[in-house]
Write an enzyme that holds these catalytic residues in place. Structure first.
Site, PDB file in Angstrom:
ATOM      1  N   SER A 156       0.593  -1.257  -0.219  1.00 41.87           N
ATOM      2  CA  SER A 156      -0.041  -0.281   0.533  1.00 41.87           C
ATOM      3  C   SER A 156       0.780   1.207   0.251  1.00 41.87           C
ATOM      4  CB  SER A 156      -0.696   0.152   1.297  1.00 41.87           C
ATOM      5  OG  SER A 156      -2.223   0.935   0.667  1.00 41.87           O
ATOM      6  N   ASP A 323      -9.211  -7.124  -3.827  1.00 39.47           N
ATOM      7  CA  ASP A 323      -8.745  -5.504  -3.438  1.00 39.47           C
ATOM      8  C   ASP A 323      -9.192  -4.533  -4.726  1.00 39.47           C
ATOM      9  OD1 ASP A 323      -7.424  -2.361  -2.932  1.00 39.47           O
ATOM     10  OD2 ASP A 323      -5.744  -4.196  -2.802  1.00 39.47           O
ATOM     11  N   HIS A 353      -8.038  -5.311  -0.393  1.00 41.79           N
ATOM     12  CA  HIS A 353      -6.718  -4.616   0.769  1.00 41.79           C
ATOM     13  C   HIS A 353      -5.728  -4.855   1.275  1.00 41.79           C
ATOM     14  CE1 HIS A 353      -4.254  -2.160  -0.392  1.00 41.79           C
ATOM     15  NE2 HIS A 353      -3.559  -1.008   0.680  1.00 41.79           N
TER      16      HIS A 353
END
Lengths: 373, 373
Positions: A156, A323, A353
């Site tokens: 991320s 995701d 995610h």
């Protein structure tokens, strides 16, 4: 910044646990300046004499230095099982460094840190980009005597930082793992981020960012977290766990006027929000969200295709099948533009995610093999 | 409520345009009560002598009575081209009625309406469910002399209302079109709705809902709209239109402290928020969002399978391929549980949920055929 030789640094290296490093004054990409920045970081394992076994692990938006437990700090970390003795990133072999990002609230200089006069920076904290955090982390590497990372690994926002590291300091990054993140923030990521930032600034306690030491904008930060958390999870995951069930002993239908009772999913989000509000500073959330929105590896460097084609670090690209914030397609687009043939290693997790946190073990063997860990 | 015969009503019927109908006192599902409720509605076409050509069109969360232009009101409506002379719902043949939902702010009694003492209901407006709106609309049908709708048609919250009509008054609904909506609100829909409601209530101007005639909670309502709007659109749609471009003459990177400039997608969302804030009451948004979260056709009636298997109205089920708030799978689940074999007519639009507004023409011929329109 003081130059430190590898030899000097190696002998001075900490033995694991949480440390801080002063890196001097920092000029920010968009013009901001701080007279003194300190980076907090944790380490695991031992740096070898050649300083050739260093791995940088970079956390996500609300992450911290605490990637995994250690003898120094026994509490479980956010990637417990990924970093440690015998783990994918084996701390018996690798010296792992995990800094808190610039602007954060886990020991690194951030909006809640004090200026030289002892007043919290608050609204005066500079606008920060992913690139700023990488420049600061390079100074930390200098201080530790690490001229080249065997790998820079992150998911991320940590993935954005890893990619930015490889583009900014190609000679210092042998391999990079960009997990659940593309080459730039997308319209949709920016859109959700904007709603979150506005929820924080709407809170009457926010006071333009200068709320220390008064009441904190918990309501706004809580809403921001809820929006974010929904996007970190998948629809099937949430619907499978909660459906439209009522929270035990609460009744969403119990009042003739506004209801008092909650659905289970609301209670769950309230819990997630309360947990974050207790551990995270709203200004840091805002600054780091802006930083993540700024993510664009090609800014000022040419086209994205050109910039990615010039990356020299060995890439390891991973995405989570379910995701819906950092879509696998964005990882594929990134992988396609990097030199050579780069498969995207898919994490087959239903949770969305957050699968990069919960299910990285699925690609751990590939991570080790591709990056020679 | 005064009983009105079909004969009497038919002769008294309005000639198109916007009207209001008093329906008397209303007892709400969760215990609330209003001494007098008025429904605003628009009509198109002419009710025949047998009152057998009536079609009820039900709007979505922030919709209004103004489905389409008419000689009475020439402004374009939210389903322009779907309802009108020669359209899918042909007003040369069908008498179309479109009421504003209970709790709304387009003429029907809602939180901004005055109580008998002339004070806005505000926080005292009852908790409202989809079922409450259907009961109120049944009284309007009584008043208009319509004992049975040839079809009840709606998308999103309008679809929830259409399904609830068919379950509550089976003898009064010959056909139903449930568009971009399942049999119940899901965990994810509730989660996004909660974040929106909390953004409104966080606004210092909200004052617990009793903000009339003072400043309105525009900030909170704007954030709510932004969250909703993102979920009404698709990621490819937003990314294709805006990417991470800056708004012309604005620079998201132009300030050393907080940025002033916006990304294009932010400007777009600001615009969407400002548009809604100008036309919609925050309390109505809150009450109707709660109503939509309450959507569950089986509540108190048995299992969902039982309730749907007992539906007698001819179903027409439609979903938007790219919808990520009311997933096609939820429409398929609904269709599967209804009697008989029911295909889900797919709208192949890239825009997401809003495709039910922009691209209904794709299934218009099917709608006419299946419901005999």
């Amino acid at each position: 910044m003081t130059a430190i030789t590898a030899q000097h640094a190696a002998t001075a290296l900490p033995e694991g646990g949480l440390h801080t490093q002063r890196i001097g004054a920092l000029d920010f990409e968009t013009g901001g300046h701080l007279p003194e920045v300190e980076l907090a970081y944790e380490t695991w394992g031992t740096l070898n004499a050649e300083a050739s076994n260093a791995v940088l692990v970079l956390h996500a938006l609300t992450g911290s230095t605490h990637v995994a437990s250690s003898t120094a700090i026994t509490e479980e970390g956010w990637w417990e099982g990924v970093v440690g003795p015998g783990c994918a990133i084996d701390t018996d072999r690798w010296f792992v460094v995990a800094p808190n990002v610039v602007g954060g609230c886990y020991g690194t200089t951030g909006p809640s840190s004090l200026d030289p006069e002892g007043i919290p920076w608050g609204s005066r904290f500079p606008f920060t980009t992913i690139r700023d955090s990488v420049h600061a982390e390079a100074r930390l590497a200098d201080a530790l005597g690490i001229s080249r990372w065997h790998a820079v690994v992150g998911g991320s926002m940590g993935g954005a930082r890893a990619l930015e590291w490889a583009a900014t300091y190609p000679e210092r990054v042998a391999g990079m793992a960009v997990i659940a993140c593309g080459a730039h923030s997308t319209a949709e990521q920016i859109a959700f981020a904007q709603a979150q930032i506005q929820a924080i600034t709407l809170d009457a306690n926010f006071r333009g960012g200068d709320y220390y030491p008064g009441p904190t904008p918990d309501g706004g930060l809580g809403i921001a977290r809820k929006i974010a958390h929904i996007t970190y999870r998948s629809q099937p995951d949430m619907d499978g766990r909660f459906g439209r069930g009522a929270q035990p002993e609460e009744d969403p239908f119990g009042q003739p006027l506004r209801r008092q009772g909650r659905y289970q999913v609301e209670s769950y989000l309230d819990y997630q929000a309360a947990k974050l509000v207790k551990r995270f500073d709203a200004n840091s959330y805002l600054v780091l969200t802006e930083a993540l929105m700024s993510h664009d590896v090609s800014r000022g460097r040419g086209t994205e295709a050109e910039v990615l084609a010039a990356i020299t670090a060995t890439p390891f690209i991973t995405a989570v099948e379910s995701d819906r914030l950092y879509f696998p397609g964005q990882s594929q687009e990134l992988a396609r533009q990097l030199p050579g043939e780069n498969p995207v290693y898919m994490i087959d997790s239903p949770v969305g995610h957050d699968g990069f946190l919960t299910d990285l073990d699925q690609v751990a063997a590939d991570l080790k093999r591709v990056l020679g860990l």
